[in-house]
Design a protein around this motif. Structure first.
Motif, PDB file in Angstrom:
ATOM      1  N   GLY A 179      97.247  97.390  57.140  1.00 40.34           N
ATOM      2  CA  GLY A 179      98.578  96.811  57.018  1.00 40.34           C
ATOM      3  C   GLY A 179      99.171  96.418  58.351  1.00 40.34           C
ATOM      4  N   THR A 180     100.439  96.032  58.263  1.00 38.44           N
ATOM      5  CA  THR A 180     101.171  95.554  59.443  1.00 38.44           C
ATOM      6  C   THR A 180     102.485  96.322  59.571  1.00 38.44           C
ATOM      7  N   GLY A 181     102.866  96.578  60.808  1.00 35.65           N
ATOM      8  CA  GLY A 181     104.177  97.195  61.039  1.00 35.65           C
ATOM      9  C   GLY A 181     104.091  98.457  61.863  1.00 35.65           C
ATOM     10  N   SER A 182     105.260  99.076  62.038  1.00 39.59           N
ATOM     11  CA  SER A 182     105.347 100.224  62.941  1.00 39.59           C
ATOM     12  C   SER A 182     104.743 101.496  62.341  1.00 39.59           C
ATOM     13  N   ALA A 207     105.978  99.413  53.713  1.00 36.80           N
ATOM     14  CA  ALA A 207     106.870  98.684  52.809  1.00 36.80           C
ATOM     15  C   ALA A 207     108.294  98.816  53.328  1.00 36.80           C
ATOM     16  N   ASP A 208     109.137  97.898  52.880  1.00 33.23           N
ATOM     17  CA  ASP A 208     110.548  97.967  53.255  1.00 33.23           C
ATOM     18  C   ASP A 208     111.351  98.758  52.228  1.00 33.23           C
ATOM     19  N   GLU A 209     110.905  98.708  50.978  1.00 31.76           N
ATOM     20  CA  GLU A 209     111.493  99.547  49.924  1.00 31.76           C
ATOM     21  C   GLU A 209     110.397  99.885  48.912  1.00 31.76           C
ATOM     22  N   LYS A 213     108.283  93.933  50.505  1.00 36.86           N
ATOM     23  CA  LYS A 213     107.552  93.911  51.770  1.00 36.86           C
ATOM     24  C   LYS A 213     107.861  92.607  52.501  1.00 36.86           C
ATOM     25  N   GLY A 214     107.549  92.605  53.792  1.00 34.54           N
ATOM     26  CA  GLY A 214     107.649  91.348  54.526  1.00 34.54           C
ATOM     27  C   GLY A 214     108.617  91.336  55.690  1.00 34.54           C
ATOM     28  N   ARG A 215     109.259  92.487  55.937  1.00 36.96           N
ATOM     29  CA  ARG A 215     110.156  92.528  57.101  1.00 36.96           C
ATOM     30  C   ARG A 215     109.370  92.165  58.372  1.00 36.96           C
ATOM     31  N   GLY A 216     108.074  92.536  58.368  1.00 28.21           N
ATOM     32  CA  GLY A 216     107.229  92.234  59.533  1.00 28.21           C
ATOM     33  C   GLY A 216     106.620  90.836  59.475  1.00 28.21           C
ATOM     34  N   GLY A 217     106.941  90.080  58.424  1.00 23.31           N
ATOM     35  CA  GLY A 217     106.519  88.689  58.351  1.00 23.31           C
ATOM     36  C   GLY A 217     105.077  88.462  57.918  1.00 23.31           C
ATOM     37  N   ALA A 218     104.423  89.522  57.425  1.00 27.72           N
ATOM     38  CA  ALA A 218     102.997  89.370  57.093  1.00 27.72           C
ATOM     39  C   ALA A 218     102.755  89.392  55.581  1.00 27.72           C
ATOM     40  N   LEU A 219     103.798  89.133  54.797  1.00 24.23           N
ATOM     41  CA  LEU A 219     103.705  89.402  53.359  1.00 24.23           C
ATOM     42  C   LEU A 219     102.615  88.627  52.622  1.00 24.23           C
ATOM     43  N   TRP A 220     102.345  87.416  53.061  1.00 23.68           N
ATOM     44  CA  TRP A 220     101.347  86.596  52.334  1.00 23.68           C
ATOM     45  C   TRP A 220      99.956  87.214  52.467  1.00 23.68           C
ATOM     46  N   ARG A 221      99.572  87.437  53.737  1.00 22.89           N
ATOM     47  CA  ARG A 221      98.261  88.076  53.941  1.00 22.89           C
ATOM     48  C   ARG A 221      98.237  89.471  53.313  1.00 22.89           C
ATOM     49  N   GLU A 222      99.378  90.164  53.403  1.00 21.79           N
ATOM     50  CA  GLU A 222      99.429  91.533  52.870  1.00 21.79           C
ATOM     51  C   GLU A 222      99.188  91.543  51.366  1.00 21.79           C
ATOM     52  N   LYS A 223      99.753  90.536  50.667  1.00 25.18           N
ATOM     53  CA  LYS A 223      99.555  90.529  49.215  1.00 25.18           C
ATOM     54  C   LYS A 223      98.108  90.183  48.867  1.00 25.18           C
ATOM     55  N   THR A 251     113.513 106.880  54.146  1.00 29.11           N
ATOM     56  CA  THR A 251     114.611 105.894  54.034  1.00 29.11           C
ATOM     57  C   THR A 251     114.218 104.691  53.170  1.00 29.11           C
ATOM     58  N   LYS A 252     112.909 104.527  52.927  1.00 32.17           N
ATOM     59  CA  LYS A 252     112.442 103.367  52.144  1.00 32.17           C
ATOM     60  C   LYS A 252     112.436 103.639  50.628  1.00 32.17           C
ATOM     61  N   LEU A 253     112.691 104.904  50.268  1.00 30.33           N
ATOM     62  CA  LEU A 253     112.696 105.238  48.836  1.00 30.33           C
ATOM     63  C   LEU A 253     114.019 104.790  48.223  1.00 30.33           C
TER      64      LEU A 253
END
Ligand code: 5RP
Length: 225
Positions: free
Chosen positions: A28-31, A86-88, A97-107, A123-125
């Motif tokens: 995945g992508t993100g922190s 995930a964002d939520e 998802k997609g706050r990190g801008g990678a949602l297309w590849r991620e899906k 915090t995402k729940l």
């Protein structure tokens, strides 16, 4: 825990223990995902044999730096596991998802995996998607204003994501519109309406993909649910 990055690190390390020798995995992508890649890189140095597809150029860079062998995403049809943030996350395991801008590849990567594990902090729940996060929608630059107009005609309100003064550009050289409101309870219907607009490439609504979640709490607990 002193800060959320420590929580994410705990989550990433726990998720990395769920990867088994010989697996082909989606990174995945993100922190939070970056800690999975870091942890897997250590395990690879200790002898773990895995191959991976990365969901962003940044994750690809981290994986290569960590010695993780990458597969050609143009030819792979199946992965054993995908681990992504995930964002939520809602109780039915649907996600924004997609706050990190990678949602297309991620899906794409999550869909080719036999199992997706979502990695988040508490915090995402949410009870219902859209409580806190905006809904990212990836659109082509070609015709982007017309695409926004069509999306607004459906009743959504949104704005193009920016990076400084310029428009944000995804790894696939597309734009992102962040939508403020989710219009109704029927999120699948919203996804269908959005994806039906020419120019929309993908939405950040993810259904029926995640089966398990690794959730990190501020008090140091990490649960696999
Ligand atoms: C990227 C994503 C990320 O997985 C999501 O934004 C969560 O990121 P983080 O772990 O940094 O909170 O969807 O497109």
């Amino acid at each position: 825990m002193s800060n959320w990055d420590d929580v994410k690190k705990n989550v990433g390390e726990k998720a990395a223990t769920l990867v088994e020798d010989g697996m082909h995995i989606g990174l995945g992508t993100g922190s939070t995902a970056k800690w999975v890649i870091e942890s897997l890189s250590k395990r690879v140095k200790e002898g773990l044999k895995i191959k991976a597809i990365a969901t962003s150029k940044e994750s690809e860079r981290l994986a290569l730096a960590g010695g993780i062998e990458l597969l050609d995403p143009c030819v792979v049809t199946e992965l054993d596991l995908c681990i992504d943030g995930a964002d939520e996350l809602a109780p039915d395991m649907s996600m924004i998802k997609g706050r990190g801008g990678a949602l297309w590849r991620e899906k794409i990567v999550a869909t080719m995996a036999r199992e997706m594990i979502v990695i988040i902090d508490e915090t995402k729940l949410v009870k219902k998607l859209g409580e806190k996060a905006k809904l990212p929608v990836e659109v082509s630059f070609f015709g982007k204003e017309a695409t926004l107009k069509e999306i607004e005609a459906l009743g959504f309100k949104g704005a193009f994501r920016k990076e400084g003064v310029a428009l944000y550009k995804t790894d696939a050289a597309n734009a992102i519109i962040d939508l403020d409101t989710l219009l109704s309870e029927d999120l699948r219907d919203q996804h269908k309406k959005l994806i039906g607009v020419p120019g929309v490439i993908e939405t950040g609504l993810f259904f029926d993909l995640a089966k398990r979640a690794v959730v990190g709490y501020r008090d140091g607990r990490v649960e696999v649910v």
